[in-house]
Design a protein around this motif. Structure first.
Motif, PDB file in Angstrom:
ATOM      1  N   UNK A   1      -2.871  17.212  57.425  1.00 44.33           N
ATOM      2  CA  UNK A   1      -3.367  17.740  58.699  1.00 44.33           C
ATOM      3  C   UNK A   1      -4.767  17.252  59.081  1.00 44.33           C
TER       4      UNK A   1
ATOM      5  N   UNK B   1      -3.494  15.224  47.776  1.00 44.52           N
ATOM      6  CA  UNK B   1      -2.539  14.738  46.764  1.00 44.52           C
ATOM      7  C   UNK B   1      -2.540  13.219  46.697  1.00 44.52           C
TER       8      UNK B   1
ATOM      9  N   UNK C   1       2.372   9.695  58.043  1.00 46.74           N
ATOM     10  CA  UNK C   1       3.233  10.623  57.333  1.00 46.74           C
ATOM     11  C   UNK C   1       3.708   9.972  56.052  1.00 46.74           C
TER      12      UNK C   1
ATOM     13  N   UNK D   1       6.079  14.381  53.502  1.00 42.01           N
ATOM     14  CA  UNK D   1       5.359  15.122  52.457  1.00 42.01           C
ATOM     15  C   UNK D   1       3.893  15.347  52.814  1.00 42.01           C
ATOM     16  N   UNK D   2       3.341  14.511  53.694  1.00 42.10           N
ATOM     17  CA  UNK D   2       1.935  14.674  54.070  1.00 42.10           C
ATOM     18  C   UNK D   2       1.735  15.839  55.038  1.00 42.10           C
ATOM     19  N   UNK D   3       2.826  16.301  55.623  1.00 41.30           N
ATOM     20  CA  UNK D   3       2.743  17.413  56.559  1.00 41.30           C
ATOM     21  C   UNK D   3       4.035  18.208  56.463  1.00 41.30           C
TER      22      UNK D   3
ATOM     23  N   UNK E   1       4.111  25.816  56.895  1.00 37.63           N
ATOM     24  CA  UNK E   1       4.380  24.863  55.827  1.00 37.63           C
ATOM     25  C   UNK E   1       3.393  23.707  55.918  1.00 37.63           C
ATOM     26  N   UNK E   2       2.765  23.350  54.795  1.00 37.85           N
ATOM     27  CA  UNK E   2       1.792  22.255  54.813  1.00 37.85           C
ATOM     28  C   UNK E   2       2.415  20.923  54.430  1.00 37.85           C
TER      29      UNK E   2
END
Lengths: 668, 668
Positions: A618, A646, B163, B187-189, B211-212
Motif C-alpha cells: 500500500x 516482506x 503487484x 501478494x503485495x496488496x 486484507x493487506x
C-alpha cells in the motif's frame, strides 16, 4: 484538420484493407521503376490474391510477389514449412541450436524492446531470454523507477512514463566490442540511454534538446568517440508554438553525445527526415538513411518524388566547424547548418554530402571491413551500395553508389557474414535474400546476378542481424531475423500477437535455393523488438554481486548493527536496515502518520544470486537488492496502521517468515 | 523498534550468511524431529561444506543434504549435469520438446510473474513465452494503464503502481478447465484480478477490504462458484491505527469472491497466518496451509511451536452461516468467526477444521481425483496426506492425516500425473521426489517406502506443476519445476539473476534412480515467476480480432468518414480517428494549449495480427489497437508546438510514414 474520407469500415461490412494497401503499394512501387541512376529496377507483376503463397514461390520466386504481405492470413493458414526445408534441430551440417541443461550459450544477444521500452538479453543459439533491462519503462521487478535513484533518473529524463527503444549499439575499442556500455535510442521522445554492462543496468538517459524523436542511433567506430542520434520527426526549432503551419521551417537534426558524460555536444541540421545511422570504421563518415526529401507532412507528399538523399556526415569536419564557432545556439546546443544549400557544404570538405537514392530508403549498414554502406530501398527493390572511400574522393555524389542489385520487394535491412556476403530482409516478400557484394558491384545496376539464394521467413521481416556483424569481427554462423508478424505460427493469444524472431544458420555456403541458409527455430516475442546486436560471451563480463565501492560516499552500506531509525524532525524519519536471508536488520520500526520516510536498505549477502526484495504494501515501495547493493526509497506514511514489509525474491526456506513491520502511529 | 544485532558485514570482512543460515536452519530442523503425530521424521546429518554437491549425492542421496541450498555457489561451480542423465533432445523414449518452425505447442502454460505483477503465457513443451498479460503492472507495450479504461481499472483497484502475482487459477466447469477466465492474487496488496481469456486481457481487479496481502488464491472446483483468497499477513481489523501493539488482535482472513461480479461475498477469520489454498472436487472443502499458529511477529516466535494447523473450510457451512446472519460486518463485508474457539466450530458441522501438522507447512494441493490434499512440510521433511472424505466423517482432526511419507529436505509443493504418483519439490535438497500415493498411505509415517526416485534440479525449487494437474484431467507427460536460483546455469547477466524453470518429462515410470523422470531443458526467466498452470490447447479459444459488439454503447467505433475533432468547450476537445495501415483517419488536428483532449481511436482493420499503435511524444499517450478495437486516452495538451503521432506496431512498408500531427496552438 484534414480528414481522409473513404468508405466506412464496420464489422458487418468490412472493407478490405489488404486490397486497399496492395493497390496503394502497387502505385508506389510503380513509381519506383526509375531509379536515381535512371535504370528500370522492377517489373512489377502483381499476382492475383487467389494464389496461395506456396504457389507464388513456385511460380516466380526471383521477382517475388506481394502475396506474402501482411494480412493474407486467409490464404496462408498453416502454410508453414520454409523453402529452406524442414530444418529440424541438428539436421545435416547445421550445429545444434539447443543448449542442453547446464551448458551455456555462445553469444549474448541484446534486443531493443521497441515500445516495451526495455532491453532484452538473449542467449544464442538457444534464443532463451536471459533477462530484461528496463530502460525507458518503470519496472517493478527490478525496482526501476521505484527506488529514489532510478526514479530521479527517469524524472530528469523528462518524466515520461514510457519509451520506444529501437537501435542498440555496443561500445567499441579498435572496432571491437569492449563490453563496457550499450546505448539505445527512444523513438517516442528525443532520448538516448546508456546501459552499464558491469551491472546490466541503465545508468544514464539524456533528453536531447530540440529533438522530439530519436530514431537512428549508433556508436561511432572504431573507438566510441561519439554517440550519434538521428531525430526522425521534423519539428519547429524550437518547438514552442512557432511555425506551426510552416512545415518547410521544421527541421531534423543529427545529435552527437559524449559517450562518458552523455552530454549533447552539437547538432547538425539537414533537409528531409533522418532515419537510421551507421558509421565507417575509421571515425570519419557517418551515413544516415533518410526519407521525405519533399519535406511533406502527409504520406502522399512524403513519397512524391523519385529520389531521396542518404546523408553522409563528415564527423571531423563537423567538429572542426563547431570548434571554429560556425553554429547557432538553440536551447544551449550548438547547431551546425548541414542543409543542402549551406555554405558549409559547398567547399572541398563539405560537412554533409547528399547521396541520391531511390525514394524512401530505409537503412544503412556498413560492412565489417568498413568499405561499403548498404542502403536498402524499402519502396525500391534494390540495395544501393555506397563506396565509403569515394565519399572522400568522388566529387559527384551519385558516383559514390558503386552497385545497386535488385534483391526483392521491400528490402529493409542488411547484415554480413564476413565472407563477402550480404543478407537483406525483404519486408514485402517475407524473405531473406543472400547476395554477393563484389558480384553486385561488378554487375549492372538493377540486375539479379549477385543473388545467391532466398529463404522464406514468417512474416514481414524488419531488422536482420548476424553475430558481431556491426563490429569488425563477424562470426558468420548465426543470423536472426525479426519478423513483425507471426499470424499462424504460434498458439493464439488474443488479438495482440507476438512477433516472431527466427534463427537462421548461415555457416554453410551452398549452391542451392537458399544459398545454404537454413531456418532453425521460431521464437515468439512480446511486442515489439525492433533490432538486436550480438556479442561473443567472451566480450561481456558482468559483475555477479555489487561492489560497494561503486556507491561509497553516496549511500550508506547498512550493516546489521547500524540498522536504525533516526528521526530528523517532526515530519521526517530516516530508516536504515540490513537485509539477509530470513531477516531484515530491523524487525520493526515506528513512524508517525504523515511522516516522510527515507528508507535505506543494504543486502549484506556475499553470495551470487541471493537477491532480496523489500516490499511495503500500500505504499508503492519495492526495492530489488542484489548482494552488496544498497537502495533507497522515500515515501509518505500517510495511513495509520500495521504494514508488513516482506521479501519478494524467494530466498530461503524461511522466506515467508522474513518480514519487518512498519507501525504507523496515528497523529491524533 | 527491535534491532537484530550481530557482527557487521562489510565487503572486506564478510560474515558468512550461508553458514549462519545453515546453523539457523539446523536448529529449526532439529526442532521438527517430533511430528504432530509424535514420530521422529528426520535424522539430520549436516555434512561439512567441504564436500562437493556431487559427493553429497553419492554419499547419501536418500536423506539429502543441506549442501544443495542457496549460496553454495563456490562449491557448485559448473556442477551442472543432472542425475537424470544428459537428456539431449529426443534421447531415448522422451518425446521431442522442440517444436519445429511452423508447428504449434501442445499446451498453454499460464505463469504468474511474481513481483513483475504480470501473467506470462508459455507454450509447452517448447517453453517459449508466447505473450505476457499485464495485470498489476502498468505496461506500455499493450497500453495497459495508458488508455482511459485500464487506467481507471488500476486506479479503482487502489492505484498501486505494482503487484506481486502468485497463484493463477483457471475457471472450471465440471472439474475441467473451461477456458473462460483466469484468476490471480496480488501478494503485495489485498487484491485478486481476473483475466478474460477471450481477449487475454485483465478485465477486473478487486481490492479486498480488511486484507493487506492475498497469498493463496484458487478457483473452487468443480464449477467455479467462488474464488477463494487467503490473506497472509495478520493485521489489525480494521487496520486504521488501532491495536498496533496487540499482535494477538491481528487477524488473517479467507475471502470469497463472486467469479462473475468479482465482489467480495464474505470473509472468515482464523487463527494464525493463512498461506496456500486448494479445494476438493465436490464444492465442499477448501484446504489452506498455514503457519505461525503462535501468532508471533518475528521469525523465532513464528517457528517456536512444533505444530501448525492446516485449515479446512467447509464452504457450504460458511455460506449457510452468512445466510443465517452469523457474522459481524467490517467495511461492508460479512466476517464469520472461524477461529479455533468460535462457537461456530464446536458442533457437528464446524465451519473450519484445524488439522495439526508439523510446523510451518507450506502448501496444499489436492489430487486430481479429489481424494487427498497434500501438505508439504517445508521445515519438516514430510508430506502430510489429508483424506478429504474423512474431513466430513472423522471427529479427531489428527486422524484425517492418513499418511506422512518422508520425502526429503524442504518439501514445498506437490503435483500429479494421474497415475497415482505425486511429485514434490524439495527446496533445500534442490530435487524433485516422485512417490507413490497409496504406498505412502499404507506405510508407516515418516518412512521412505513410497519414494520412487529423485532428480536434481537447479536450484532451490518452489512451485512444481504438471499439465492439468489442478483439474480432474492430468495428462501425465510434462512437469515444470520453478527454481528460485539459477546461479551457474546461464551466461551471467549482472547481479540480479534469472530464475530457472526446468522442463521434466514424467511420461515414463521406470525403476531407476529418478523413477523415470528426465530433465529435458532449462529456461531462464525474468524475476520472479511464482507458480504456473497448464491447459491443453483445445481448452483455450481466444479471439483473433476484437468484436466491437463487446464495447458497443461504451465507446464509439470510429470510421474513416467520422474521424473528426469536436470542441466541447473552451478547454475540452474530443478527437476521433480511425487507424489502418499507413494512415490515421485524421492526418492532423488542432487543439489549444491547456486543452483537455479526449482521444478515441479505432483500428478498422479486419485481418488478424494487424495491430497498430498510437503514440504521442511528450504526452505519455500510447494506445495499442488490435484489429476492430477502440481505445480512448484523455490527456492535457499543455505545451504549444507540433507533435507527431506515430504508429508503434510496425505494420506496413509505409509504417514510418504513417503519422498524424497534433498542432497545439498557444493560448495567449
Amino acid at each position: 484538420m484534414t480528414e481522409h474520407s473513404s468508405t466506412d469500415n464496420t464489422t458487418d461490412e468490412l472493407s478490405d484493407p489488404v486490397t486497399e494497401y496492395e493497390e496503394q503499394l502497387n502505385e508506389v512501387l510503380a513509381d519506383t521503376n526509375e531509379t536515381a541512376a535512371g535504370e528500370s529496377t522492377v517489373s512489377l507483376e502483381l499476382p492475383s490474391l487467389g494464389l496461395s503463397r506456396r504457389d507464388f514461390m513456385k511460380a516466380g520466386a526471383a521477382v517475388g510477389a506481394i502475396g506474402s504481405m501482411a494480412g493474407c492470413a486467409g490464404v496462408m493458414n498453416n502454410g508453414g514449412s520454409s523453402s529452406g526445408g524442414t530444418n529440424q534441430t541438428g539436421s545435416g551440417d547445421v550445429p545444434d541450436h539447443f543448449v542442453p541443461p547446464g551448458e551455456h550459450d555462445e553469444y549474448y544477444g541484446f534486443w531493443s524492446g521497441g515500445h516495451s521500452g526495455d532491453l532484452r538479453i538473449y542467449g544464442l543459439p538457444s534464443m532463451r531470454e536471459l533477462t530484461r533491462i528496463p530502460v525507458f519503462n518503470p519496472e517493478q521487478a527490478k525496482g526501476y523507477g521505484f527506488d529514489d535513484e532510478t526514479t530521479q533518473l527517469l524524472e530528469d529524463a523528462g518524466d515520461f512514463k514510457w519509451g520506444d527503444s529501437h537501435h542498440p549499439g555496443l561500445s567499441e575499442t579498435d572496432g571491437k566490442y569492449d563490453g563496457r556500455y550499450l546505448y539505445v535510442n527512444d523513438k517516442a521522445h528525443g532520448r538516448v540511454a546508456r546501459i552499464n554492462l558491469k551491472y546490466f543496468e541503465t545508468d544514464a538517459i539524456t533528453n536531447i534538446p530540440n529533438v522530439q524523436s530519436v530514431h537512428g542511433c549508433c556508436v561511432q567506430s572504431p573507438d566510441t568517440e561519439y554517440i550519434l542520434a538521428n531525430s526522425e520527426f521534423r519539428t519547429p526549432l524550437p518547438n514552442d508554438g512557432r511555425d506551426l503551419d510552416n512545415p518547410d521551417k521544421y527541421v531534423s537534426l543529427l545529435s552527437a553525445l559524449d559517450p562518458e558524460s552523455m552530454e549533447v555536444l552539437w547538432q547538425v541540421e539537414v533537409d528531409g527526415n533522418l532515419d537510421i545511422i551507421d558509421t565507417d570504421k575509421d571515425g570519419k563518415w557517418a551515413l544516415s538513411s533518410a526519407y521525405n526529401d519533399e519535406e511533406g507532412v502527409e504520406v502522399e507528399e512524403m513519397t512524391k518524388n523519385d529520389r531521396d538523399f542518404v546523408k553522409a556526415f563528415n564527423i571531423p569536419a563537423i567538429q572542426a566547424a563547431v570548434d571554429a564557432g560556425n553554429y547557432r545556439e538553440v536551447n544551449g546546443i550548438p547547431i551546425v547548418d548541414g542543409t543542402k544549400n549551406s555554405s558549409l557544404n559547398q567547399g572541398d570538405e563539405p560537412l554533409v554530402r547528399y547521396i541520391p537514392t531511390p525514394k524512401s530508403p530505409h537503412c544503412v549498414e556498413v560492412t565489417p571491413d568498413g568499405k561499403y554502406g548498404m542502403v536498402a530501398g524499402k519502396l525500391s527493390p534494390t540495395v544501393s551500395i555506397i563506396d565509403i572511400e569515394k565519399l572522400s574522393t568522388e566529387p559527384d555524389p551519385a558516383n559514390v553508389i558503386v552497385g545497386q542489385p535488385k534483391v526483392g520487394l521491400g528490402p529493409l535491412h542488411t547484415t554480413y557474414d564476413g565472407r563477402g556476403h550480404a543478407y537483406t530482409s525483404l519486408f514485402i516478400d517475407s524473405q531473406v535474400v543472400k547476395w554477393d557484394i563484389e558480384t553486385a558491384i561488378n554487375s549492372p545496376k538493377a540486375s539479379e546476378e549477385a543473388i545467391l539464394g532466398k529463404i522464406d521467413v514468417h512474416y514481414n521481416p524488419g531488422h536482420i542481424q548476424a553475430v558481431q556483424a556491426m563490429s569488425t569481427e563477424p562470426t558468420g554462423d548465426w543470423l536472426v531475423v525479426l519478423n513483425k508478424l507471426s499470424k499462424d505460427r504460434f498458439l493464439p493469444v488474443g488479438p495482440i500477437y507476438p512477433d516472431n524472431d527466427q534463427l537462421i544458420y548461415i555457416g554453410n555456403d551452398k549452391d542451392d535455393e537458399t544459398g545454404g541458409m537454413e531456418l532453425v527455430s521460431d521464437h515468439p516475442v512480446y511486442p515489439e523488438p525492433h533490432d538486436a546486436i550480438f556479442a561473443s560471451k567472451e566480450k561481456i563480463s558482468p559483475a555477479t554481486t555489487w561492489d560497494k565501492a561503486d556507491y561509497e560516499g553516496e549511500k550508506e552500506y547498512v550493516t546489521e548493527s547500524n540498522s536504525r531509525v533516526e528521526r530528523i524532525d517532526d515530519e521526517t524519519v530516516e530508516v536504515y536496515t540490513s537485509v539477509k536471508r530470513s531477516e531484515y536488520g530491523l524487525r520493526d520500526f515506528r513512524v508517525k502518520e504523515g511522516d516522510t520516510v527515507k528508507l535505506t536498505a543494504t543486502n549484506i549477502e556475499g553470495s551470487q544470486d541471493i537477491v532480496h526484495g523489500l516490499a511495503i504494501p500500500e505504499h508503492n515501495v519495492h526495492l530489488a537488492l542484489a548482494p552488496q547493493d544498497t537502495r533507497q526509497a522515500t515515501f509518505t506514511a500517510d495511513k495509520p496502521g500495521v504494514y508488513w514489509i516482506y521479501c519478494t525474491y524467494f530466498c530461503s526456506a524461511l522466506h515467508l517468515e522474513m518480514r519487518s513491520r512498519m507501525i504507523v502511529e496515528p497523529r491524533s
